[in-house]
Design a protein around this motif. Structure first.
Motif, PDB file in Angstrom:
ATOM      1  N   UNK A  16      -8.006  12.173  -9.990  1.00 33.06           N
ATOM      2  CA  UNK A  16      -8.938  11.935  -8.889  1.00 33.06           C
ATOM      3  C   UNK A  16      -8.173  11.586  -7.616  1.00 33.06           C
ATOM      4  N   UNK A  17      -8.703  12.047  -6.504  1.00 35.40           N
ATOM      5  CA  UNK A  17      -8.074  11.758  -5.209  1.00 35.40           C
ATOM      6  C   UNK A  17      -8.565  10.443  -4.608  1.00 35.40           C
ATOM      7  N   UNK A  18      -9.475   9.764  -5.283  1.00 38.43           N
ATOM      8  CA  UNK A  18     -10.119   8.596  -4.696  1.00 38.43           C
ATOM      9  C   UNK A  18      -9.117   7.494  -4.357  1.00 38.43           C
ATOM     10  N   UNK A  19      -8.250   7.147  -5.327  1.00 38.05           N
ATOM     11  CA  UNK A  19      -7.298   6.062  -5.090  1.00 38.05           C
ATOM     12  C   UNK A  19      -6.381   6.379  -3.911  1.00 38.05           C
ATOM     13  N   UNK A  20      -5.903   7.608  -3.849  1.00 37.47           N
ATOM     14  CA  UNK A  20      -5.027   8.002  -2.747  1.00 37.47           C
ATOM     15  C   UNK A  20      -5.731   7.914  -1.404  1.00 37.47           C
ATOM     16  N   UNK A  21      -7.007   8.335  -1.367  1.00 35.76           N
ATOM     17  CA  UNK A  21      -7.779   8.269  -0.127  1.00 35.76           C
ATOM     18  C   UNK A  21      -7.996   6.817   0.302  1.00 35.76           C
ATOM     19  N   UNK A  73       0.831  -1.213   0.000  1.00 36.49           N
ATOM     20  CA  UNK A  73       0.000   0.000   0.000  1.00 36.49           C
ATOM     21  C   UNK A  73       0.862   1.258   0.000  1.00 36.49           C
ATOM     22  N   UNK A  74       2.004   1.214   0.697  1.00 41.94           N
ATOM     23  CA  UNK A  74       2.901   2.370   0.706  1.00 41.94           C
ATOM     24  C   UNK A  74       3.443   2.632  -0.697  1.00 41.94           C
ATOM     25  N   UNK A  75       3.744   1.559  -1.433  1.00 41.74           N
ATOM     26  CA  UNK A  75       4.176   1.727  -2.828  1.00 41.74           C
ATOM     27  C   UNK A  75       3.058   2.345  -3.665  1.00 41.74           C
ATOM     28  N   UNK A  76       1.829   1.883  -3.434  1.00 39.02           N
ATOM     29  CA  UNK A  76       0.695   2.456  -4.161  1.00 39.02           C
ATOM     30  C   UNK A  76       0.494   3.925  -3.836  1.00 39.02           C
ATOM     31  N   UNK A  77       0.646   4.287  -2.559  1.00 41.27           N
ATOM     32  CA  UNK A  77       0.510   5.690  -2.160  1.00 41.27           C
ATOM     33  C   UNK A  77       1.606   6.542  -2.780  1.00 41.27           C
ATOM     34  N   UNK A 117       3.255  10.535  -6.906  1.00 40.51           N
ATOM     35  CA  UNK A 117       4.003  10.864  -8.127  1.00 40.51           C
ATOM     36  C   UNK A 117       3.075  11.414  -9.208  1.00 40.51           C
ATOM     37  N   UNK A 118       1.857  10.845  -9.293  1.00 37.54           N
ATOM     38  CA  UNK A 118       0.876  11.364 -10.269  1.00 37.54           C
ATOM     39  C   UNK A 118       0.579  12.828 -10.017  1.00 37.54           C
ATOM     40  N   UNK A 119       0.379  13.189  -8.746  1.00 39.02           N
ATOM     41  CA  UNK A 119       0.040  14.576  -8.432  1.00 39.02           C
ATOM     42  C   UNK A 119       1.238  15.499  -8.599  1.00 39.02           C
ATOM     43  N   UNK A 120       2.431  15.016  -8.296  1.00 43.03           N
ATOM     44  CA  UNK A 120       3.616  15.838  -8.538  1.00 43.03           C
ATOM     45  C   UNK A 120       3.777  16.112 -10.034  1.00 43.03           C
TER      46      UNK A 120
END
Length: 343
Positions: free
Chosen positions: A305-310, A241-245, A250-253
């Protein structure tokens, strides 16, 4: 099985409808499950573990209580259109058969199994949205066989919060909308307390079956000191999950870098256009517009979208709570064993 309340005489149709409307506004406070429904869910999930299974919940929606009186499993099929159609026909046929034998056949949600609490996914949210198109109040019962093997009945009743559903319907899961609604990652799911109830006859029967011995093998199993496999798997899942986060960040950066680059290009283009307009004005010509919609640098960039990060953040929090709980129990056992050895 809960019986519906008898109708009261002297009530007009309008009064009855107003009562129903008032009940519709009552917030869901508790999920009351029959012991038989709980055992059916556990049996289905344990038999097919580690494969993930789902099933339908049946019951009644009474005021602030959602009663789950029965359930039935969904067949495991391949993911294709024909399987979906067969699954829908199977549900309808099962509910028709239950209705014929006078069993509650009102759908109040569904249940599903999970592995080490890994249930917070986009698919779960989409299923919730599909259910709530036809059912005003529904819940998802999540059962975790791996956690239950550690001596905890890992049974949760979940629903989506109203604020999150409004944003999800309107595709408003952007940073600006989330800040405006003050919605954080903890506001996606709402856990409803579960109350297990049995009839007086079932309770009396269970009392008869209760063993006379005050201590059983299950009680001794609780004193096992080894929790390494469970802790290791939780840590492995949390690292994933930390890798996914990290990939979500990185997407938002990447998005904000592109946004900053676009804004710099827009400023440079505007300065150039203003200088050109000053020259045209000095020459007595009409100034050109300071915005050019056909120019690609003025095309707005879609925000991810912020959904995956949330969801990933929610899942990490869940794993941390699992590890914290298991570690606390392990320390208690170690202190107990230390005291026994000293004596």
């Amino acid at each position: 099985m809960a019986n519906p309340a008898p109708a009261t005489g002297g009530k007009s149709f309008l009064q009855a409808m107003s009562t129903v409307t008032e009940e519709a506004a009552v917030q869901l406070r508790v999920v009351q499950m029959e012991g038989l429904a709980v055992l059916k869910i556990i049996k289905h999930c344990e038999e097919f573990a580690p494969a993930l299974v789902t099933g339908q919940l049946l019951g009644l929606d009474v005021g602030s209580v959602l009663e789950v009186t029965n359930c039935f499993p969904f067949p495991i099929r391949e993911d294709d259109e024909e399987a979906d159609a067969d699954g829908a026909n199977y549900q309808l046929e099962m509910m028709r058969c239950l209705r014929e034998v006078n069993v509650d056949n009102n759908t109040v949600g569904w249940y599903q199994s999970c592995l080490l609490g890994s249930f917070q996914t986009v698919e779960l949210i989409e299923t919730f949205m599909n259910y709530q198109e036809n059912i005003r109040r529904c819940v998802c019962i999540v059962y975790d066989p791996s956690r239950s093997s550690q001596g905890v009945l890992a049974l949760k009743a979940l629903k989506l919060t109203d604020s999150f559903m409004d944003l999800y319907r309107n595709n408003g899961l952007t940073g600006e909308k989330l800040r405006e609604k003050k919605l954080s990652w903890v506001d996606i799911f709402e856990e409803i307390p579960i109350k297990v109830s049995n009839s007086a006859l079932v309770s009396a029967f269970m009392k008869e079956l209760e063993a006379e011995s005050p201590v059983s093998q299950c009680d001794f199993d609780r004193l096992k000191l080894s929790t390494a496999p469970f802790m290791e798997r939780n840590l492995e899942f949390m690292i994933g999950c930390m890798d996914g986060l990290s990939s979500e960040q990185n997407k938002f950066q990447y998005y904000y870098r592109n946004l900053g680059r676009q804004q710099s290009q827009q400023q440079a283009w505007l300065q150039k256009r203003r200088q050109e307009n000053m020259s045209r004005k000095a020459a007595g010509e009409e100034p050109l517009p300071e915005e050019d919609p056909s120019n690609p640098i003025f095309k707005p960039l879609p925000e991810p979208s912020r959904l995956e990060g949330y969801l990933v953040t929610n899942q990490i929090s869940s794993y941390c709570n699992h590890i914290n709980g298991v570690a606390g129990q392990s320390f208690n056992r170690l202190y107990l064993m230390k005291a026994l050895q000293e004596d």
